[in-house]
Motif scaffolding. Structure first.
Motif, PDB file in Angstrom:
ATOM      1  N   HIS A  55      -0.697   8.237   0.504  1.00  0.00           N
ATOM      2  CA  HIS A  55       0.445   7.345   0.292  1.00  0.00           C
ATOM      3  C   HIS A  55       1.523   8.064  -0.513  1.00  0.00           C
ATOM      4  N   GLU A  56       1.128   8.739  -1.579  1.00  0.00           N
ATOM      5  CA  GLU A  56       2.087   9.469  -2.417  1.00  0.00           C
ATOM      6  C   GLU A  56       2.779  10.591  -1.648  1.00  0.00           C
ATOM      7  N   LEU A  57       2.086  11.179  -0.677  1.00  0.00           N
ATOM      8  CA  LEU A  57       2.672  12.248   0.145  1.00  0.00           C
ATOM      9  C   LEU A  57       3.564  11.693   1.255  1.00  0.00           C
ATOM     10  N   GLY A  58       3.568  10.383   1.436  1.00  0.00           N
ATOM     11  CA  GLY A  58       4.402   9.784   2.479  1.00  0.00           C
ATOM     12  C   GLY A  58       3.754   9.755   3.845  1.00  0.00           C
ATOM     13  N   VAL A  59       2.459  10.049   3.920  1.00  0.00           N
ATOM     14  CA  VAL A  59       1.731  10.024   5.188  1.00  0.00           C
ATOM     15  C   VAL A  59       1.365   8.591   5.545  1.00  0.00           C
ATOM     16  N   LEU A  60       0.952   7.833   4.546  1.00  0.00           N
ATOM     17  CA  LEU A  60       0.574   6.435   4.742  1.00  0.00           C
ATOM     18  C   LEU A  60       1.547   5.528   3.999  1.00  0.00           C
ATOM     19  N   GLU A  61       1.732   4.333   4.539  1.00  0.00           N
ATOM     20  CA  GLU A  61       2.472   3.297   3.841  1.00  0.00           C
ATOM     21  C   GLU A  61       1.463   2.277   3.335  1.00  0.00           C
ATOM     22  N   GLN A  62       1.752   1.700   2.196  1.00  0.00           N
ATOM     23  CA  GLN A  62       0.883   0.712   1.586  1.00  0.00           C
ATOM     24  C   GLN A  62       1.596  -0.633   1.588  1.00  0.00           C
ATOM     25  N   PHE A  63       0.897  -1.669   2.025  1.00  0.00           N
ATOM     26  CA  PHE A  63       1.467  -3.004   2.091  1.00  0.00           C
ATOM     27  C   PHE A  63       0.557  -3.974   1.362  1.00  0.00           C
ATOM     28  N   VAL A  64       1.144  -4.938   0.688  1.00  0.00           N
ATOM     29  CA  VAL A  64       0.377  -5.949  -0.021  1.00  0.00           C
ATOM     30  C   VAL A  64       0.402  -7.229   0.807  1.00  0.00           C
ATOM     31  N   PHE A  65      -0.744  -7.570   1.383  1.00  0.00           N
ATOM     32  CA  PHE A  65      -0.917  -8.803   2.134  1.00  0.00           C
ATOM     33  C   PHE A  65      -1.544  -9.836   1.199  1.00  0.00           C
ATOM     34  N   GLU A  66      -1.582 -11.074   1.630  1.00  0.00           N
ATOM     35  CA  GLU A  66      -2.200 -12.120   0.814  1.00  0.00           C
ATOM     36  C   GLU A  66      -3.673 -11.836   0.558  1.00  0.00           C
ATOM     37  N   ASP A  67      -4.330 -11.153   1.502  1.00  0.00           N
ATOM     38  CA  ASP A  67      -5.761 -10.867   1.342  1.00  0.00           C
ATOM     39  C   ASP A  67      -6.026  -9.462   0.799  1.00  0.00           C
ATOM     40  N   GLY A  68      -5.008  -8.788   0.311  1.00  0.00           N
ATOM     41  CA  GLY A  68      -5.217  -7.491  -0.324  1.00  0.00           C
ATOM     42  C   GLY A  68      -4.314  -6.394   0.199  1.00  0.00           C
ATOM     43  N   ILE A  69      -4.540  -5.207  -0.310  1.00  0.00           N
ATOM     44  CA  ILE A  69      -3.732  -4.037   0.040  1.00  0.00           C
ATOM     45  C   ILE A  69      -4.254  -3.426   1.334  1.00  0.00           C
ATOM     46  N   LYS A  70      -3.321  -3.074   2.217  1.00  0.00           N
ATOM     47  CA  LYS A  70      -3.670  -2.438   3.481  1.00  0.00           C
ATOM     48  C   LYS A  70      -2.774  -1.221   3.675  1.00  0.00           C
ATOM     49  N   PHE A  71      -3.268  -0.275   4.460  1.00  0.00           N
ATOM     50  CA  PHE A  71      -2.557   0.970   4.712  1.00  0.00           C
ATOM     51  C   PHE A  71      -2.309   1.149   6.201  1.00  0.00           C
ATOM     52  N   LYS A  72      -1.257   1.878   6.506  1.00  0.00           N
ATOM     53  CA  LYS A  72      -0.910   2.192   7.885  1.00  0.00           C
ATOM     54  C   LYS A  72      -0.173   3.527   7.888  1.00  0.00           C
ATOM     55  N   VAL A  73      -0.257   4.244   8.999  1.00  0.00           N
ATOM     56  CA  VAL A  73       0.483   5.499   9.118  1.00  0.00           C
ATOM     57  C   VAL A  73       1.962   5.214   8.900  1.00  0.00           C
ATOM     58  N   HIS A  74       2.616   6.066   8.148  1.00  0.00           N
ATOM     59  CA  HIS A  74       4.043   5.889   7.851  1.00  0.00           C
ATOM     60  C   HIS A  74       4.819   5.857   9.157  1.00  0.00           C
ATOM     61  N   CYS A  75       5.667   4.858   9.308  1.00  0.00           N
ATOM     62  CA  CYS A  75       6.420   4.734  10.559  1.00  0.00           C
ATOM     63  C   CYS A  75       7.437   5.874  10.693  1.00  0.00           C
ATOM     64  N   GLN A  76       7.876   6.079  11.894  1.00  0.00           N
ATOM     65  CA  GLN A  76       8.704   7.242  12.206  1.00  0.00           C
ATOM     66  C   GLN A  76      10.203   6.998  12.088  1.00  0.00           C
ATOM     67  N   GLU A  77      10.602   5.843  11.582  1.00  0.00           N
ATOM     68  CA  GLU A  77      12.022   5.565  11.396  1.00  0.00           C
ATOM     69  C   GLU A  77      12.579   6.576  10.396  1.00  0.00           C
ATOM     70  N   ALA A  78      13.670   7.229  10.782  1.00  0.00           N
ATOM     71  CA  ALA A  78      14.242   8.284   9.943  1.00  0.00           C
ATOM     72  C   ALA A  78      15.110   7.724   8.816  1.00  0.00           C
ATOM     73  N   HIS A  79      15.618   6.540   8.983  1.00  0.00           N
ATOM     74  CA  HIS A  79      16.517   5.967   7.985  1.00  0.00           C
ATOM     75  C   HIS A  79      15.784   4.940   7.118  1.00  0.00           C
TER      76      HIS A  79
END
Length: 132
Positions: A55-79
């Motif tokens: 996450h710190e390297l920007g490879v994964l994004e971290q999201f806070v859902f109502e049921d806890g923290i989840k991770f996903k590959v960082h999206c490819q949007e450049a902006h």
């Protein structure tokens, strides 16, 4: 990871492959359970530490859902952008609007260095499914 001075271990390769093949979000427990099948003795702390590093390297994004923290590959949007996230199917849509750009009143004594803004709701497919 190697550009940041991190060793590329088999576990980290497996972790990267797991996220590359995942269609949605993964919790640390999801990752721990999946990787535990291949790596006996794997600790939850090791999994979480690697998730945090990615996450710190920007490879994964971290999201806070109502049921806890989840991770996903960082999206490819450049902006710079934010996300609309469906609470049922977890599809994620980019949101190019940023509330910080529209005159968000920040006190003079506070310096913003980063921010997050996600909108949770239901996509059209899930709303239609709920109505039938």
């Amino acid at each position: 990871m190697s550009e940041q001075g991190l060793r590329i271990t088999d576990q980290r390769k497996t972790l990267a492959k797991l996220f590359a093949e995942a269609e949605g979000y993964l919790t640390a427990k999801d990752v721990y359970d999946e990787m535990g099948r291949s790596y006996s003795g794997l600790s939850f702390d090791t999994v979480y530490r690697n998730l945090r590093v990615l996450h710190e390297l920007g490879v994964l994004e971290q999201f806070v859902f109502e049921d806890g923290i989840k991770f996903k590959v960082h999206c490819q949007e450049a902006h710079h952008h934010h996300h609309l996230i469906c609470l049922q199917c977890e599809k994620t849509y980019p949101l190019v609007f940023c509330p910080m750009d529209t005159g968000c009143k920040v006190p003079d004594h506070f310096q913003v260095v980063k921010h997050k803004f996600e909108v949770f709701g239901y996509c059209q497919d899930c709303r239609t499914e709920q109505q039938t």
